[in-house]
Design an enzyme around this catalytic site. Structure first.
Site, PDB file in Angstrom:
ATOM      1  N   GLU A 363      97.270 -37.797 -11.548  1.00  0.00           N
ATOM      2  CA  GLU A 363      96.954 -36.855 -12.634  1.00  0.00           C
ATOM      3  C   GLU A 363      96.371 -37.557 -13.854  1.00  0.00           C
ATOM      4  O   GLU A 363      95.399 -37.099 -14.445  1.00  0.00           O
ATOM      5  CB  GLU A 363      98.197 -36.052 -13.025  1.00  0.00           C
ATOM      6  CG  GLU A 363      98.811 -35.242 -11.905  1.00  0.00           C
ATOM      7  CD  GLU A 363      97.789 -34.431 -11.122  1.00  0.00           C
ATOM      8  OE1 GLU A 363      96.745 -34.046 -11.675  1.00  0.00           O
ATOM      9  OE2 GLU A 363      98.022 -34.206  -9.926  1.00  0.00           O
ATOM     10  N   HIS A 366      92.796 -38.347 -13.381  1.00  0.00           N
ATOM     11  CA  HIS A 366      91.865 -37.239 -13.628  1.00  0.00           C
ATOM     12  C   HIS A 366      91.390 -37.269 -15.079  1.00  0.00           C
ATOM     13  O   HIS A 366      90.228 -36.982 -15.379  1.00  0.00           O
ATOM     14  CB  HIS A 366      92.534 -35.897 -13.337  1.00  0.00           C
ATOM     15  CG  HIS A 366      92.418 -35.457 -11.903  1.00  0.00           C
ATOM     16  ND1 HIS A 366      91.217 -35.366 -11.237  1.00  0.00           N
ATOM     17  CD2 HIS A 366      93.366 -35.072 -11.019  1.00  0.00           C
ATOM     18  CE1 HIS A 366      91.422 -34.939 -10.005  1.00  0.00           C
ATOM     19  NE2 HIS A 366      92.724 -34.755  -9.842  1.00  0.00           N
ATOM     20  N   HIS A 448      89.564 -31.425  -2.166  1.00  0.00           N
ATOM     21  CA  HIS A 448      90.678 -32.241  -1.691  1.00  0.00           C
ATOM     22  C   HIS A 448      90.450 -32.727  -0.266  1.00  0.00           C
ATOM     23  O   HIS A 448      91.094 -33.684   0.179  1.00  0.00           O
ATOM     24  CB  HIS A 448      91.987 -31.448  -1.755  1.00  0.00           C
ATOM     25  CG  HIS A 448      92.418 -31.097  -3.139  1.00  0.00           C
ATOM     26  ND1 HIS A 448      92.023 -29.921  -3.751  1.00  0.00           N
ATOM     27  CD2 HIS A 448      93.185 -31.754  -4.034  1.00  0.00           C
ATOM     28  CE1 HIS A 448      92.552 -29.874  -4.966  1.00  0.00           C
ATOM     29  NE2 HIS A 448      93.254 -30.976  -5.163  1.00  0.00           N
TER      30      HIS A 448
END
Length: 729
Positions: A363, A366, A448
């Site tokens: 995360e 990102h 994904h």
């Protein structure tokens, strides 16, 4: 059309005088010395040094825009500056047009240590040609169109907190005035998923859609890190989960606030003792401990490895929220609020929170992607975005060296998934859905799943082929071309990927562009003729992206492919040979482009399935030129066997459209065979449809040749050449 446009022009900057001039160059950035560099070659910069570098870049922005040929309505806003160990700079800019944000307008300008620009990487090359900024649709009409076209959420409705906004959508060769709208509905991120939808401001036609929560869709184990030390802050007699050592990162308890407003019930974790959690979900603190630990380790990884200080390289930590929503099988980063969110899982995984170490690394990465290349979260660039987070989440796991969660190339192996993991980098297709090998459909599957191509490349570049046990888990580096070779090691592979992401990739980079960027990064770090660069090319070829470079012959050579049934091709006959031996190459490969870039070498990302133009057959074609500014492009294929009998011919379908008038030739497309021009087409050949063209190849009967389509455009008015369904026979 997702395009990574390299080197539209180069800029030479004399900082002392504040002047900028245009210079000619032919490469994305000049490769420097061959000596290895630590990390990805970037210096650490104190806040005041980085601030001055940003101010310098801002002062240069207007002159840089002019030198690159941008229009008077365009402005550059500096986003970041990276400085190499030798003093070279990489300045990243965003672009606006008449004050509107430009999606796909970002660029990086590269300067050497003397302040002379060596090149640029641009998501959209050259000046923006937009017919006005007054939309035909109202913002309300755009929101309604966005709801109709949303594909990532069900029962979509406009997001009241994020209304439609005008933008220039420049992801294709032809920029379009558009609306960027946000819709909400039921999706992978839960009942309040958010999706961005971009529609044409004139027609309402959809141009792009992508999820706004860029995260791991799955579950997490909130007790994976075991007993660890975490950084906290004491105020009076109370302690909070505020990490002053890592930019003031704070972990909040969202208290199950909804995804649409995760901060609604949020409160800090505060107590009178400095002991947190009990290792189980019976304590709300356990998930917070895992998140705090994981984010600190991710910060330390970027700092110690790449001299990067936090997500935006500005030393500021991002807040994190645990216990978001109920039954949320997700964790995500949101760049709009500069924060991260972690759900508690669901009955599908015994309600284990999504706060494992590689999730935190994923995360936060990102955020790093958003602060650097800002890869669009759709198509192939979206797959690269996800792959980047998987790559660096994995590297954080290795860096942390936690005995309870040792480093491996499994993604989410601690998330209590039914299959034992979410994704595997050594062989992504083992999960039954992810892509291990590139194909022309890569841009049309979930990001994904298409991330598997980038993950597979990184594993092979790091570890090479063959069976291994890593972190106590079985790995097997399979390839798409049956090749076998050694890896360069995960640290070098990560340095190459980070440098490519930070210095060369842009928002529209696709897999072909990622190969170009990583090869340039490897040349910067280890030398143009290094084994590292060669093995990076081998890893890309092993996932069906491009071909391997010639072995430079330094260091330990890579093993040969295991297959030995196919003999090496014989040398190409000399043009002066008196006989006509059978050609030694192959028939022309992928003439209709339906396998994407397979078989072709392109100077830009010309091969596309963009709906902004039409193919002659199928959905893929080559879109060459059409910039309206000085440019050259090349699309070629080598090793083509011209038939030895009959009257061999090259045939293809060509459509030419132009903004030019009259019959004067300004922009051209040449057909070259072995370097000799056999046919030339120009703006004077413009028409409304595809026309079949035929070129006589009798002079090359029985020989192996290189075919090239070479485009040239002058500085004024655009001419587009569309090529499809190429054949030799």
């Amino acid at each position: 059309m997702s395009r990574k446009n390299a080197l539209a022009a180069a800029v030479a900057a004399a900082l002392a005088l504040g002047t900028v001039t245009v210079v000619a160059t032919q490469s994305t950035a000049a490769a420097r010395g061959s000596s290895a560099r630590p990390g990805a070659g970037f210096r650490a910069m104190a806040a005041e040094v980085r601030g001055e570098a940003m101010r310098t870049a801002d002062r240069e922005a207007a002159a840089t825009a002019r030198a690159l040929g941008f229009g008077a309505d365009e402005r550059l806003a500096v986003k970041d500056v990276l400085v190499d160990a030798d003093g070279a700079r990489h300045v990243r800019y965003d672009r606006t047009f008449r004050g509107l944000p430009v999606i796909g307008g970002d660029l990086v300008v590269h300067y050497d240590a003397n302040g002379r620009a060596t090149g640029s990487d641009q998501a959209h090359r050259g000046a923006l040609k937009v017919v006005g900024t007054t939309p035909k649709l109202s913002a309300a009409d755009a929101s309604a169109a966005a709801v109709r076209h949303a594909k990532h959420v069900k029962n979509a409705k406009p997001d009241a907190a994020d209304s439609s906004a005008l933008v220039v959508y420049a992801v294709g060769k032809v920029p379009v005035l558009a609306y960027r709208s946000t819709v909400t509905g039921e999706g992978d991120a839960g009942a309040a998923s958010r999706e961005a939808v971009i529609v044409d401001a004139a027609s309402g036609a959809p141009l792009d859609q992508y999820e706004l929560h860029q995260g791991v869709t799955g579950t997490g184990n909130g007790t994976t890190v075991g007993q660890v030390s975490i950084e906290t802050t004491q105020s009076g007699s109370s302690y909070t989960l505020t990490d002053a050592a890592h930019g003031g990162t704070i972990v909040y308890d969202s208290y199950n606030s909804s995804q649409s407003n995760p901060k609604q019930n949020a409160r800090t974790f505060s107590k009178s003792t400095n002991s947190w959690g009990n290792g189980t979900t019976s304590s709300r603190e356990s998930a917070a401990v895992d998140a705090s630990y994981g984010l600190a380790k991710t910060w330390d990884f970027y700092k110690d490895t790449f001299n990067r200080s936090g997500i935006r390289n500005d030393g500021r930590g991002a807040p994190a929220y645990v216990h978001v929503d109920t039954s949320l099988l997700n964790a995500f980063y949101d760049d709009d609020c500069f924060c991260m969110f972690f759900g508690d899982g669901s009955s599908q995984n015994s309600n284990t929170p999504v706060t494992a170490l590689d999730v935190a690394g994923h995360e936060m990465s990102h955020g790093v992607t958003a602060a650097t290349a800002n890869l669009n979260y759709s198509g192939e660039s979206g797959g690269l975005n996800e792959a980047t987070s998987d790559i660096f989440g994995t590297m954080v796991e290795f860096y942390a060296n936690n005995a309870g969660d040792p480093g491996d190339y499994y993604i989410g192996e601690k998330l209590n998934m039914s299959g034992g993991y979410m994704r595997r980098m050594d062989n992504p297709s083992l999960d039954g859905s992810s892509l291990s090998c590139y194909s022309s459909s890569a841009g049309s599957v979930d990001v994904h799943l298409s991330s598997g191509i980038g993950n597979h490349f990184f594993y092979l570049a790091s570890e090479g082929t063959g069976a291994k046990t890593i972190g106590g888990r079985s790995h097997n580096g399979t390839t798409c071309n049956n090749d076998t070779f050694a890896g360069i090691g995960k640290d070098k592979a990560a340095a190459v990927w980070y440098r490519a992401l930070s210095a060369y990739m842009t928002s529209t980079t696709n897999y072909s562009g990622a190969r170009t960027a990583t090869l340039q990064a490897a040349a910067d770090l280890y030398g143009t003729n290094s084994q590292e660069r060669y093995l990076v090319s081998k890893a890309w070829a092993a996932v069906s992206v491009g071909t391997a470079l010639p072995d430079p012959g330094t260091g330990t050579p890579s093993p040969s492919p295991t297959s030995s049934s196919t003999p090496a091709p014989s040398p190409t006959p000399s043009p002066t040979a008196t006989s006509t031996p059978a050609p030694t190459g192959n028939a022309l490969v992928n003439g209709g482009f339906e396998q994407g870039t397979t078989g072709w070498t392109q100077s830009d990302n010309d091969i596309t399935n963009s709906t902004l133009q039409a193919a002659h057959g199928g959905s893929w074609y080559a879109w060459m030129m059409g910039y309206g500014t000085s440019a050259v492009e090349s699309l070629s294929q080598s090793g083509i066997a011209v038939p030895a009998t009959g009257t061999p011919k090259l045939t293809f379908w060509l459509k030419v459209t132009t903004q030019e008038t009259g019959t004067t030739v300004y922009d051209t497309l040449k057909v070259n065979v072995n370097g000799t021009t056999l046919a030339t087409y120009s703006n004077a050949n413009a028409g409304t449809s595809y026309v079949q063209k035929t070129v006589d190849l009798s002079a090359y009967k029985g020989r192996t040749v290189q075919l090239e389509f070479a485009g040239t455009e002058d500085a004024y008015l655009a001419t587009t050449f569309l090529v499809d369904d190429i054949a030799i026979g």
